[in-house]
Design a protein around this motif. Structure first.
Motif, PDB file in Angstrom:
ATOM      1  N   MET A 190     113.181 -96.839  13.533  1.00  0.00           N
ATOM      2  CA  MET A 190     112.254 -96.193  12.626  1.00  0.00           C
ATOM      3  C   MET A 190     112.649 -96.518  11.190  1.00  0.00           C
ATOM      4  N   ARG A 191     111.668 -96.800  10.414  1.00  0.00           N
ATOM      5  CA  ARG A 191     111.883 -97.165   9.028  1.00  0.00           C
ATOM      6  C   ARG A 191     112.092 -95.928   8.155  1.00  0.00           C
ATOM      7  N   HIS A 192     112.919 -96.070   7.139  1.00  0.00           N
ATOM      8  CA  HIS A 192     113.205 -94.984   6.217  1.00  0.00           C
ATOM      9  C   HIS A 192     111.954 -94.656   5.398  1.00  0.00           C
ATOM     10  N   ILE A 193     111.704 -93.361   5.177  1.00  0.00           N
ATOM     11  CA  ILE A 193     110.566 -92.942   4.353  1.00  0.00           C
ATOM     12  C   ILE A 193     111.031 -92.911   2.901  1.00  0.00           C
ATOM     13  N   ASN A 194     110.404 -93.734   2.073  1.00  0.00           N
ATOM     14  CA  ASN A 194     110.796 -93.825   0.662  1.00  0.00           C
ATOM     15  C   ASN A 194     109.903 -92.934  -0.208  1.00  0.00           C
ATOM     16  N   ARG A 195     110.139 -92.963  -1.492  1.00  0.00           N
ATOM     17  CA  ARG A 195     109.398 -92.124  -2.443  1.00  0.00           C
ATOM     18  C   ARG A 195     107.899 -92.410  -2.405  1.00  0.00           C
ATOM     19  N   ASN A 196     107.533 -93.667  -2.320  1.00  0.00           N
ATOM     20  CA  ASN A 196     106.136 -94.063  -2.267  1.00  0.00           C
ATOM     21  C   ASN A 196     105.450 -93.435  -1.043  1.00  0.00           C
ATOM     22  N   ASP A 197     106.152 -93.428   0.091  1.00  0.00           N
ATOM     23  CA  ASP A 197     105.581 -92.849   1.310  1.00  0.00           C
ATOM     24  C   ASP A 197     105.354 -91.344   1.145  1.00  0.00           C
ATOM     25  N   TRP A 198     106.347 -90.650   0.559  1.00  0.00           N
ATOM     26  CA  TRP A 198     106.196 -89.212   0.336  1.00  0.00           C
ATOM     27  C   TRP A 198     105.038 -88.923  -0.602  1.00  0.00           C
ATOM     28  N   LEU A 199     104.886 -89.731  -1.636  1.00  0.00           N
ATOM     29  CA  LEU A 199     103.781 -89.528  -2.574  1.00  0.00           C
ATOM     30  C   LEU A 199     102.430 -89.753  -1.899  1.00  0.00           C
ATOM     31  N   ASN A 200     102.347 -90.735  -1.016  1.00  0.00           N
ATOM     32  CA  ASN A 200     101.105 -90.963  -0.275  1.00  0.00           C
ATOM     33  C   ASN A 200     100.781 -89.792   0.640  1.00  0.00           C
ATOM     34  N   LEU A 201     101.786 -89.276   1.350  1.00  0.00           N
ATOM     35  CA  LEU A 201     101.564 -88.119   2.223  1.00  0.00           C
ATOM     36  C   LEU A 201     101.116 -86.899   1.416  1.00  0.00           C
ATOM     37  N   PRO A 233     100.222 -93.155  -5.141  1.00  0.00           N
ATOM     38  CA  PRO A 233     100.613 -94.405  -5.804  1.00  0.00           C
ATOM     39  C   PRO A 233      99.450 -95.395  -5.865  1.00  0.00           C
ATOM     40  N   LYS A 234      99.359 -96.074  -6.980  1.00  0.00           N
ATOM     41  CA  LYS A 234      98.250 -97.005  -7.197  1.00  0.00           C
ATOM     42  C   LYS A 234      98.799 -98.394  -7.502  1.00  0.00           C
ATOM     43  N   GLN A 235      98.001 -99.355  -7.185  1.00  0.00           N
ATOM     44  CA  GLN A 235      98.323-100.733  -7.552  1.00  0.00           C
ATOM     45  C   GLN A 235      97.023-101.413  -7.939  1.00  0.00           C
ATOM     46  N   ASN A 236      97.115-102.485  -8.630  1.00  0.00           N
ATOM     47  CA  ASN A 236      95.943-103.267  -9.044  1.00  0.00           C
ATOM     48  C   ASN A 236      94.904-102.407  -9.746  1.00  0.00           C
ATOM     49  N   LEU A 237      95.294-101.857 -10.875  1.00  0.00           N
ATOM     50  CA  LEU A 237      94.342-101.074 -11.665  1.00  0.00           C
ATOM     51  C   LEU A 237      93.283-102.008 -12.249  1.00  0.00           C
ATOM     52  N   HIS A 238      92.029-101.641 -12.085  1.00  0.00           N
ATOM     53  CA  HIS A 238      90.910-102.419 -12.620  1.00  0.00           C
ATOM     54  C   HIS A 238      90.201-101.556 -13.651  1.00  0.00           C
ATOM     55  N   ARG A 239      90.140-102.029 -14.886  1.00  0.00           N
ATOM     56  CA  ARG A 239      89.467-101.278 -15.949  1.00  0.00           C
ATOM     57  C   ARG A 239      88.267-102.074 -16.431  1.00  0.00           C
ATOM     58  N   ARG A 240      87.141-101.413 -16.364  1.00  0.00           N
ATOM     59  CA  ARG A 240      85.905-102.008 -16.889  1.00  0.00           C
ATOM     60  C   ARG A 240      85.172-100.942 -17.671  1.00  0.00           C
ATOM     61  N   HIS A 252      94.996 -98.394  -3.396  1.00  0.00           N
ATOM     62  CA  HIS A 252      96.151 -97.574  -3.022  1.00  0.00           C
ATOM     63  C   HIS A 252      97.336 -98.465  -2.692  1.00  0.00           C
ATOM     64  N   ASP A 253      98.505 -98.044  -3.132  1.00  0.00           N
ATOM     65  CA  ASP A 253      99.742 -98.716  -2.764  1.00  0.00           C
ATOM     66  C   ASP A 253     100.272 -97.999  -1.520  1.00  0.00           C
ATOM     67  N   ASP A 254      99.680 -98.337  -0.370  1.00  0.00           N
ATOM     68  CA  ASP A 254      99.961 -97.611   0.870  1.00  0.00           C
ATOM     69  C   ASP A 254     100.002 -98.569   2.057  1.00  0.00           C
ATOM     70  N   PRO A 255     101.033 -99.413   2.136  1.00  0.00           N
ATOM     71  CA  PRO A 255     101.072-100.392   3.219  1.00  0.00           C
ATOM     72  C   PRO A 255     101.232 -99.764   4.611  1.00  0.00           C
ATOM     73  N   ARG A 256     101.777 -98.543   4.687  1.00  0.00           N
ATOM     74  CA  ARG A 256     101.981 -97.912   5.994  1.00  0.00           C
ATOM     75  C   ARG A 256     100.837 -96.986   6.412  1.00  0.00           C
ATOM     76  N   GLY A 257      99.847 -96.808   5.574  1.00  0.00           N
ATOM     77  CA  GLY A 257      98.701 -95.966   5.921  1.00  0.00           C
ATOM     78  C   GLY A 257      99.015 -94.472   5.927  1.00  0.00           C
ATOM     79  N   LEU A 258      99.982 -94.038   5.122  1.00  0.00           N
ATOM     80  CA  LEU A 258     100.383 -92.636   5.132  1.00  0.00           C
ATOM     81  C   LEU A 258      99.453 -91.734   4.334  1.00  0.00           C
TER      82      LEU A 258
END
Length: 146
Positions: free
Chosen positions: A1-12, A89-96, A104-110
């Motif tokens: 099982m993979r360790h749950i990091n800060r990004n994962d907790w923020l997504n949850l 967590p966010k990635q690839n901000l698009h401003r128009r 979403h920066d959520d590779p694990r789908g949390l």
């Protein structure tokens, strides 16, 4: 099982708070419609309907429980949903122009797991634990007018 990091907790947490806030808002809206349609326009101390509430220019009287519940649901639902959005967590901000869109920066789908957990927990928290909390507040003399 993979360790749950800060990004994962923020997504949850973000997914949970967002969907909880949305469900709480719709519950507040539904309860407000139901209670205002049955509330008298004159105070009824015998039934405990003594807390004034303005509903589209008409004065209605709620019980301490109804008023406190409506106020708490309305004052917390929207901020919790916004906190959920801000936590995610966010990635690839698009401003128009004035619009901001992100991926979403959520590779694990949390985030989805958090939303599902929030959808399951919201009715339990709102309808099982919430009334006991509001009754305890009212018993302590705390009534929030709405």
């Amino acid at each position: 099982m993979r360790h749950i990091n800060r990004n994962d907790w923020l997504n949850l947490a973000g997914g949970f708070l967002f969907i909880y806030g949305v469900i709480a808002f719709f519950c507040a809206f539904g309860l407000e419609i139901w209670w205002s349609s049955t509330a008298p326009s004159l105070a009824d101390p015998v039934r405990g309907l003594v807390v004034p509430h303005r509903e589209h220019g008409l004065l209605r009287y709620y019980s301490a429980f109804q008023s406190t519940t409506s106020a708490l649901l309305f004052m917390t639902s929207i901020p919790l949903a916004l906190i959920g959005i801000m936590l995610s967590p966010k990635q690839n901000l698009h401003r128009r122009g004035g619009k901001v869109r992100w991926d979403h920066d959520d590779p694990r789908g949390l985030h989805r797991v958090g939303r599902r957990a929030g959808a399951v927990a919201a009715p339990i928290l709102l309808f099982a634990i919430g009334p006991a909390l509001v009754h305890a507040l009212n018993a302590a003399g705390i009534v929030i007018p709405f």
